[in-house]
Write a protein that holds these residues in place. Structure first.
Motif, PDB file in Angstrom:
ATOM      1  N   ASP A  64     -26.641 -35.688 -58.678  1.00 47.65           N
ATOM      2  CA  ASP A  64     -26.548 -34.328 -59.198  1.00 47.65           C
ATOM      3  C   ASP A  64     -25.828 -33.430 -58.199  1.00 47.65           C
ATOM      4  O   ASP A  64     -25.808 -33.701 -56.996  1.00 47.65           O
ATOM      5  N   VAL A  65     -25.262 -32.336 -58.700  1.00 50.53           N
ATOM      6  CA  VAL A  65     -24.593 -31.343 -57.857  1.00 50.53           C
ATOM      7  C   VAL A  65     -25.317 -30.020 -58.046  1.00 50.53           C
ATOM      8  O   VAL A  65     -25.538 -29.579 -59.178  1.00 50.53           O
ATOM      9  N   ASN A  66     -25.681 -29.395 -56.939  1.00 46.23           N
ATOM     10  CA  ASN A  66     -26.384 -28.099 -56.996  1.00 46.23           C
ATOM     11  C   ASN A  66     -25.376 -26.957 -56.908  1.00 46.23           C
ATOM     12  O   ASN A  66     -24.607 -26.877 -55.954  1.00 46.23           O
ATOM     13  N   PHE A  67     -25.430 -26.077 -57.896  1.00 42.93           N
ATOM     14  CA  PHE A  67     -24.617 -24.866 -57.883  1.00 42.93           C
ATOM     15  C   PHE A  67     -25.524 -23.676 -57.584  1.00 42.93           C
ATOM     16  O   PHE A  67     -26.718 -23.709 -57.894  1.00 42.93           O
ATOM     17  N   THR A  68     -24.966 -22.650 -56.984  1.00 43.47           N
ATOM     18  CA  THR A  68     -25.725 -21.426 -56.724  1.00 43.47           C
ATOM     19  C   THR A  68     -24.999 -20.244 -57.360  1.00 43.47           C
ATOM     20  O   THR A  68     -23.771 -20.263 -57.513  1.00 43.47           O
ATOM     21  N   ALA A  69     -25.762 -19.237 -57.705  1.00 43.68           N
ATOM     22  CA  ALA A  69     -25.213 -18.003 -58.277  1.00 43.68           C
ATOM     23  C   ALA A  69     -25.703 -16.831 -57.428  1.00 43.68           C
ATOM     24  O   ALA A  69     -26.901 -16.700 -57.179  1.00 43.68           O
ATOM     25  N   VAL A  70     -24.760 -16.023 -56.989  1.00 49.03           N
ATOM     26  CA  VAL A  70     -25.091 -14.852 -56.176  1.00 49.03           C
ATOM     27  C   VAL A  70     -24.584 -13.603 -56.886  1.00 49.03           C
ATOM     28  O   VAL A  70     -23.390 -13.508 -57.212  1.00 49.03           O
ATOM     29  N   ARG A  85     -27.647 -10.737 -53.986  1.00 50.87           N
ATOM     30  CA  ARG A  85     -28.916 -11.399 -54.298  1.00 50.87           C
ATOM     31  C   ARG A  85     -28.678 -12.775 -54.910  1.00 50.87           C
ATOM     32  O   ARG A  85     -27.896 -12.915 -55.849  1.00 50.87           O
ATOM     33  N   ASP A  86     -29.343 -13.770 -54.351  1.00 56.62           N
ATOM     34  CA  ASP A  86     -29.277 -15.117 -54.908  1.00 56.62           C
ATOM     35  C   ASP A  86     -30.106 -15.138 -56.192  1.00 56.62           C
ATOM     36  O   ASP A  86     -31.309 -14.918 -56.165  1.00 56.62           O
ATOM     37  N   VAL A  87     -29.442 -15.398 -57.308  1.00 61.09           N
ATOM     38  CA  VAL A  87     -30.122 -15.408 -58.613  1.00 61.09           C
ATOM     39  C   VAL A  87     -30.083 -16.798 -59.255  1.00 61.09           C
ATOM     40  O   VAL A  87     -30.284 -16.937 -60.454  1.00 61.09           O
ATOM     41  N   THR A  88     -29.853 -17.800 -58.430  1.00 60.13           N
ATOM     42  CA  THR A  88     -29.711 -19.171 -58.925  1.00 60.13           C
ATOM     43  C   THR A  88     -30.875 -19.580 -59.818  1.00 60.13           C
ATOM     44  O   THR A  88     -30.681 -20.105 -60.910  1.00 60.13           O
ATOM     45  N   SER A  89     -32.078 -19.359 -59.352  1.00 66.04           N
ATOM     46  CA  SER A  89     -33.255 -19.797 -60.118  1.00 66.04           C
ATOM     47  C   SER A  89     -33.998 -18.635 -60.773  1.00 66.04           C
ATOM     48  O   SER A  89     -35.131 -18.797 -61.225  1.00 66.04           O
ATOM     49  N   ASP A  90     -33.364 -17.464 -60.834  1.00 62.62           N
ATOM     50  CA  ASP A  90     -33.984 -16.318 -61.499  1.00 62.62           C
ATOM     51  C   ASP A  90     -34.131 -16.645 -62.984  1.00 62.62           C
ATOM     52  O   ASP A  90     -33.215 -17.177 -63.607  1.00 62.62           O
ATOM     53  N   PRO A  91     -35.290 -16.333 -63.582  1.00 55.53           N
ATOM     54  CA  PRO A  91     -35.477 -16.652 -65.005  1.00 55.53           C
ATOM     55  C   PRO A  91     -34.488 -15.941 -65.929  1.00 55.53           C
ATOM     56  O   PRO A  91     -34.289 -16.374 -67.068  1.00 55.53           O
ATOM     57  N   LEU A  92     -33.846 -14.876 -65.456  1.00 56.37           N
ATOM     58  CA  LEU A  92     -32.877 -14.160 -66.286  1.00 56.37           C
ATOM     59  C   LEU A  92     -31.463 -14.730 -66.168  1.00 56.37           C
ATOM     60  O   LEU A  92     -30.558 -14.286 -66.873  1.00 56.37           O
ATOM     61  N   THR A  93     -31.273 -15.686 -65.266  1.00 58.38           N
ATOM     62  CA  THR A  93     -29.963 -16.319 -65.122  1.00 58.38           C
ATOM     63  C   THR A  93     -29.831 -17.419 -66.166  1.00 58.38           C
ATOM     64  O   THR A  93     -30.701 -18.267 -66.313  1.00 58.38           O
ATOM     65  N   VAL A  94     -28.721 -17.375 -66.900  1.00 54.45           N
ATOM     66  CA  VAL A  94     -28.448 -18.379 -67.932  1.00 54.45           C
ATOM     67  C   VAL A  94     -27.298 -19.243 -67.445  1.00 54.45           C
ATOM     68  O   VAL A  94     -26.232 -18.739 -67.088  1.00 54.45           O
ATOM     69  N   TRP A  95     -27.541 -20.556 -67.415  1.00 53.10           N
ATOM     70  CA  TRP A  95     -26.535 -21.525 -66.999  1.00 53.10           C
ATOM     71  C   TRP A  95     -25.990 -22.231 -68.237  1.00 53.10           C
ATOM     72  O   TRP A  95     -26.715 -22.487 -69.194  1.00 53.10           O
ATOM     73  N   SER A  97     -22.754 -25.252 -69.586  1.00 56.43           N
ATOM     74  CA  SER A  97     -21.682 -26.208 -69.328  1.00 56.43           C
ATOM     75  C   SER A  97     -20.747 -26.187 -70.528  1.00 56.43           C
ATOM     76  O   SER A  97     -21.202 -26.281 -71.670  1.00 56.43           O
ATOM     77  N   SER A  98     -19.440 -26.075 -70.270  1.00 56.86           N
ATOM     78  CA  SER A  98     -18.481 -26.029 -71.382  1.00 56.86           C
ATOM     79  C   SER A  98     -18.252 -27.408 -72.003  1.00 56.86           C
ATOM     80  O   SER A  98     -17.763 -27.497 -73.121  1.00 56.86           O
ATOM     81  N   ASN A  99     -18.609 -28.474 -71.280  1.00 54.33           N
ATOM     82  CA  ASN A  99     -18.386 -29.820 -71.784  1.00 54.33           C
ATOM     83  C   ASN A  99     -19.629 -30.653 -71.488  1.00 54.33           C
ATOM     84  O   ASN A  99     -19.727 -31.305 -70.456  1.00 54.33           O
ATOM     85  N   MET A 100     -20.575 -30.618 -72.398  1.00 59.75           N
ATOM     86  CA  MET A 100     -21.827 -31.347 -72.172  1.00 59.75           C
ATOM     87  C   MET A 100     -21.639 -32.853 -72.255  1.00 59.75           C
ATOM     88  O   MET A 100     -22.522 -33.610 -71.889  1.00 59.75           O
ATOM     89  N   GLY A 101     -20.487 -33.293 -72.712  1.00 56.63           N
ATOM     90  CA  GLY A 101     -20.189 -34.713 -72.688  1.00 56.63           C
ATOM     91  C   GLY A 101     -19.822 -35.197 -71.297  1.00 56.63           C
ATOM     92  O   GLY A 101     -19.784 -36.397 -71.039  1.00 56.63           O
ATOM     93  N   ALA A 103     -20.858 -33.027 -68.244  1.00 55.90           N
ATOM     94  CA  ALA A 103     -21.820 -32.503 -67.266  1.00 55.90           C
ATOM     95  C   ALA A 103     -22.886 -31.667 -67.969  1.00 55.90           C
ATOM     96  O   ALA A 103     -22.564 -30.826 -68.808  1.00 55.90           O
ATOM     97  N   LEU A 104     -24.115 -31.905 -67.612  1.00 53.81           N
ATOM     98  CA  LEU A 104     -25.238 -31.117 -68.121  1.00 53.81           C
ATOM     99  C   LEU A 104     -25.761 -30.253 -66.994  1.00 53.81           C
ATOM    100  O   LEU A 104     -25.863 -30.703 -65.855  1.00 53.81           O
ATOM    101  N   VAL A 105     -26.111 -29.008 -67.308  1.00 54.46           N
ATOM    102  CA  VAL A 105     -26.648 -28.108 -66.285  1.00 54.46           C
ATOM    103  C   VAL A 105     -28.031 -27.645 -66.726  1.00 54.46           C
ATOM    104  O   VAL A 105     -28.264 -27.353 -67.896  1.00 54.46           O
ATOM    105  N   ASN A 106     -28.960 -27.599 -65.762  1.00 54.40           N
ATOM    106  CA  ASN A 106     -30.312 -27.150 -66.109  1.00 54.40           C
ATOM    107  C   ASN A 106     -30.459 -25.661 -65.810  1.00 54.40           C
ATOM    108  O   ASN A 106     -29.484 -24.972 -65.481  1.00 54.40           O
TER     109      ASN A 106
END
Length: 146
Positions: A64-70, A85-95, A97-101, A103-106
């Motif tokens: 897996d590859v970890n991405f972060t959102a700031v 502010r790091d909002v990577t795991s904030d419940p209001l952050t929506v992740w 993937s444009s191609n789920m075939g 890569a899948l993102v949680n």
């Protein structure tokens, strides 16, 4: 006798008018002297969102590859700088993937490269959205060659 009654009535009406206008002026003076305050609840929204790494690659079925959102708060007129502010795991952050075939993102920015791509590779834009701002990164998934 009627003249005395009418003169008393006129005096009373005039007294009432004077008293009424005095009261109206007094109330208006009080209203005009009131200070008003407005309370605003300003919730700062980010001016931009940065997703890192900007590009990443993995092999299908690999790690897996970890991405972060700031969230970036660039408000030049603010009296004090507003920290990012790091909002990577904030419940209001929506992740997404444009191609789920490929890569899948949680919900916390962890991207899983998908298996069975065949002999080629595939790209997916990984997008994070928070507070109306969004940022992108490119994920390339390469086929596993055995």
């Amino acid at each position: 006798m009627q003249l005395g009654f009418l003169s008393k009535l006129v005096v009373r009406v005039l007294a009432f008018i004077v008293l009424f206008s005095f009261c109206v002026n007094l109330v208006l003076a009080q209203v005009m002297s009131l200070s008003t305050s407005v309370s605003l609840d300003l919730r700062l929204v980010p001016t931009s969102l940065v997703v890192t790494p900007a590009t990443a690659s993995a092999t299908e079925g690999g790690a897996d590859v970890n991405f972060t959102a700031v969230a970036i708060y660039d408000y030049p007129s603010a009296p004090n700088p507003i920290p990012n502010r790091d909002v990577t795991s904030d419940p209001l952050t929506v992740w997404d993937s444009s191609n789920m075939g490929a890569a899948l993102v949680n919900t916390v920015g962890v991207v899983t490269p998908v298996s069975d791509l065949g002999l080629g590779s595939a790209n997916s834009t990984i997008t994070a959205t928070y507070g109306g701002a969004s940022g992108n990164a490119l994920m390339t998934v390469n086929a596993l060659i055995v």
